[in-house]
Design an enzyme around this catalytic site. Structure first.
Site, PDB file in Angstrom:
ATOM      1  CE  LYS A   1     -55.648  28.311 -51.724  1.00 31.92           C
ATOM      2  NZ  LYS A   1     -54.845  27.191 -52.299  1.00 31.92           N
ATOM      3  CE  LYS A   2     -56.119  33.632 -59.686  1.00 32.37           C
ATOM      4  NZ  LYS A   2     -56.056  32.261 -59.215  1.00 32.37           N
ATOM      5  CB  ILE A   3     -60.951  37.422 -53.041  1.00 27.00           C
ATOM      6  CG1 ILE A   3     -61.800  37.310 -54.311  1.00 27.00           C
ATOM      7  CG2 ILE A   3     -61.592  38.412 -52.058  1.00 27.00           C
ATOM      8  CD1 ILE A   3     -63.194  36.768 -54.092  1.00 27.00           C
TER       9      ILE A   3
END
Length: 581
Positions: free
Chosen positions: A247-249
């Site tokens: 999700k952060k990527i």
């Protein structure tokens, strides 16, 4: 400032050393410390305040990492806990707010500083569950892991259990090439930069497991041979990329950054300044930050007992610049030759080898790890005495400039230097300490050393050894001007270096080499894998049902685990690890 009638609850873990320190401050002001949330019923709820560790609060004052918070606080139901807080109208603040009260000598609570315990609709946090339940993630395997902390103390490492076991290793030469062309894939370069910042941020804060998750993810991206186009693709195709990091990527690819990533970089820089000093770990660094110490000078002035209890910090301060400056492989090897030459004069049968990052092929090393052993000798006390005799001789020759751990024999040689450092630091009260040595016999020696001129000359003539693993250069922190009065740093380029001696029984040499070669991630992985197969691997050997199967032959240990032997140069990156996300 009086806190009479006020009660405080420290969450999630009131028993850390920094929290106990802050609790004592509040008690002196008349406050009562409530041992648990349920015990608050004994007090007027309007007079109760919950103080929460800053690492569980984001920049928007929301409670984050709720699963970890729940576990560390020993809560059965986080929602029930939050409901009780709301019903009781209890105010929640970050622990660092104590500093504001101490500085102003006034107890006040501003609305903007209250923590919002219920999550917002969309939050981006730095927690890394990697798709595992926290029960799975926190499984512990007793593997007798010992680590060397900043102060040289023995510590036990907790181990995470992988979700998949790996039964054999097939390593590709390409996975550990000296230079990786990260600029070829622009998306990957962007993601790697963000993950590197997250790793460093967690390391500085002492959040080892989160730092490790980001580090493994970063290394997967560094070894990736395609340009990642989405978080989902990274999760599916790459190792060590769980749903949370994926999700952060995706956010990084969509926005070019990660919200809040740079918000606290000033805090990280401040913690890093202290934490880079030998003997100062994350807990002390965070405590000094809470007390608004900006320098070692201020810390020594306001908190001298910290230096008296661990005098080695004085030398970490004195050699600060030298010890953060990395050295070449050639210089590491020159230190080995110096020690070997002197060791032959003491006991020709005793052997010593380079271990650690040098053995793993690092292009530059932060310190030097030397492992001592003697053919057919399993008496570590005998080896300890050899190392002590060696230390005495090397100190008298001027090679050893400071000790960071002492025996009674070494104390007689070095105590005057400790006293001199206290006087230079303008710290009083050290005379009440009865002794400086830690034990009659020690089996690990930590010190600062400098090469003699003739060895420096030989360095110039040696062919440059670049190793097999190029490390990224980081900007070095420097001793602040206000702290320079304690400096013993080099002005001629002949830096003082950190050198550690360890000893190993002859029958345990193979297991000892695995342990002291590292990396920590590799040791953690192989020990968990051993446990999954019914073994126990430590630096003393491979065991099954408490019966030693092998300790001397390193390759045989791998064979018994049904693993291909992993050369030390392959133990930096993580091609050997199974998917953990």
């Amino acid at each position: 400032m009086s806190l009479n009638g006020r009660s405080f609850i420290f969450l999630p873990n009131p028993r850390t050393s920094s929290n106990k320190f802050l609790q004592d401050i509040l008690k002196k002001k008349g406050a009562t410390i409530v041992s648990s949330f349920e015990d608050r019923l004994q007090f007027n709820s309007k007079k109760v305040i919950i103080l929460i560790d800053d690492s569980f609060v984001d920049s928007q004052m929301h409670l984050t990492q709720r699963d970890i918070f729940k576990r560390e606080a020993g809560l059965n139901d986080i929602d029930d806990f939050l409901t009780k807080i709301e019903e009781s109208n209890i105010q929640c603040l970050k622990i660092s707010y104590i500093t504001k009260w101490v500085e102003s000598e006034k107890f006040t609570i501003e609305k903007d500083y209250l923590i919002k315990m219920r999550p917002s609709i969309i939050t981006i946090s730095d927690d890394t569950d990697d798709g595992q339940s926290y029960n799975d993630k926190d499984s512990e395997v007793s593997t007798d892991v010992e680590g060397k902390g900043n102060n040289g103390s023995k510590s036990e490492e907790r181990l995470e259990t992988p979700q998949t076991s790996v039964h054999s290793l097939k390593l590709d030469e390409r996975t550990t090439s000296l230079v990786t062309n990260k600029t070829m894939y622009k998306n990957n370069e962007l993601i790697i930069t963000a993950l590197k910042k997250l790793t460093k941020k967690c390391e500085i804060k002492g959040e080892r497991f989160r730092a490790r998750s980001y580090k493994l993810a970063k290394q997967s991206l560094e070894n990736c041979d395609f340009d990642v186009r989405s978080g989902e693709e990274a999760h599916i195709k790459l190792k060590n990329i769980g749903p949370s990091i994926a999700k952060k990527i995706q956010v990084i690819l969509d926005t070019g950054g990660l919200p809040g990533l740079n918000d606290s970089m000033g805090l990280e820089d401040k913690l890093k300044y202290f934490k880079n000093c030998y003997g100062i770990g994350p807990e002390i660094a965070k405590r000094w930050n809470l007390l608004n110490f900006e320098s070692f000078y201020i810390a020594a002035k306001k908190n001298p007992e910290e230096f008296i209890s661990d005098w080695s910090v004085l030398f970490g301060w004195s050699y600060y610049d030298d010890w953060v400056h990395k050295m070449s492989r050639n210089e590491c090897f020159a230190h080995l030759k110096k020690v070997q030459n002197t060791l032959r004069e003491i006991d020709p049968e005793c052997k010593v080898e380079l271990q650690g990052s040098y053995n793993r092929g690092y292009s530059k090393c932060g310190d030097i790890d030397l492992l001592f052993f003697k053919p057919f000798c399993n008496d570590t006390t005998e080896l300890a005495k050899i190392m002590e005799t060696l230390c005495v001789k090397l100190y008298k020759e001027g090679y050893i400039h400071c000790f960071l751990q002492l025996t009674p024999t070494l104390e007689k040689l070095f105590a005057n230097k400790i006293v001199e450092r206290f006087r230079t630091a303008r710290i009083v009260g050290y005379g009440e300490r009865k002794r400086w040595y830690s034990s009659e016999i020690i089996k690990k020696f930590f010190m600062g050393v400098k090469l003699p001129a003739k060895y420096l000359k030989k360095l110039e003539d040696m062919k440059n050894d670049e190793g097999t693993f190029l490390i990224e250069e980081e900007e070095e922190t420097k001793l602040k001007q206000i702290d320079q009065y304690m400096s013993l740093n080099s002005s001629d380029g002949n830096y003082c270096r950190r050198l550690d001696f360890f000893c190993c029984k002859w029958d345990e040499l193979g297991a000892g080499r695995i342990h002291y070669t590292g990396s920590k991630e590799f040791n953690r992985w192989i020990r968990i894998l051993a446990a999954q197969k019914g073994f126990k691997l430590t630096q003393h050997g491979l065991f099954r049902n408490n019966t030693l199967l092998e300790g001397f032959d390193e390759r045989k240990i791998f064979d018994l685990l049904n693993l291909d032997y992993v050369e030390p140069k392959y133990r930096n990156n993580i091609p050997w690890a199974g998917r953990t996300g």
